[in-house]
Design an enzyme around this catalytic site. Structure first.
Site: not given
Length: 164
Positions: A18, A29
């Site tokens: 996550n 990310h």
């Protein structure tokens, strides 16, 4: 929520657990300093140089993408519930069916075991598929994962690279 880096027909769709709080804040990310995803990706031969998290969209040109099992950001993955991971696994299977990457690379054996109820899974290629796609489990690249230092992490990424 952080957007996926994805398109149909990728060679590898990397799947984190996550987003962390730094990733949520930046929209990129694996953005936390100390996360070894980007160095491992380069050292294993997936990228021609080490990309910065802000260059994540360039992965698409290389046939690579990024998503997560659970969309909810947290400071640590252990803040997630088993129900969140299982629900995320079901959503991930739908996403994989829709986008059809050649390989789904799940970054973290613990989340793979929980999300897909594969209690005995180990790092490496899996016998089972997700959404009809073959699965490769990689170690979690978080700096909090002391079991794998960067050289060992890059070696595991390299095993996947040589199989694609």
């Amino acid at each position: 929520m952080i957007a996926d880096v994805i398109k149909p027909g990728l060679d590898v769709l990397f799947c984190g657990i996550n987003p962390g709080l730094v990733s949520e804040a930046t929209g990129h990310h694996f953005a936390r300093p100390g996360n070894r995803f980007w160095p491992a990706l380069h050292l294993s031969g997936f990228t021609p140089r080490q990309f910065a998290p802000s260059e994540q969209e360039k992965l698409l040109e290389l046939g690579l993408g990024i998503t997560n099992v659970v969309a909810r950001p947290s400071a640590k993955a252990d803040e997630l519930t088993i129900d969140e991971m299982r629900e995320g696994g079901a959503l991930l299977a739908e996403k994989v069916r829709r986008y059809s990457p050649k390989v789904l690379a799940v970054l973290g054996v613990t989340v793979y075991r929980a999300a897909f109820e594969r209690k005995k899974a180990q790092v490496g290629p899996q016998e089972d598929t997700v959404g009809g796609v073959r699965v490769w489990v990689l170690p979690n690249p978080s700096g909090l994962n002391a079991h794998y230092q960067l050289p060992a992490l890059a070696e595991e990424f390299g095993r996947l690279k040589s199989s694609v």
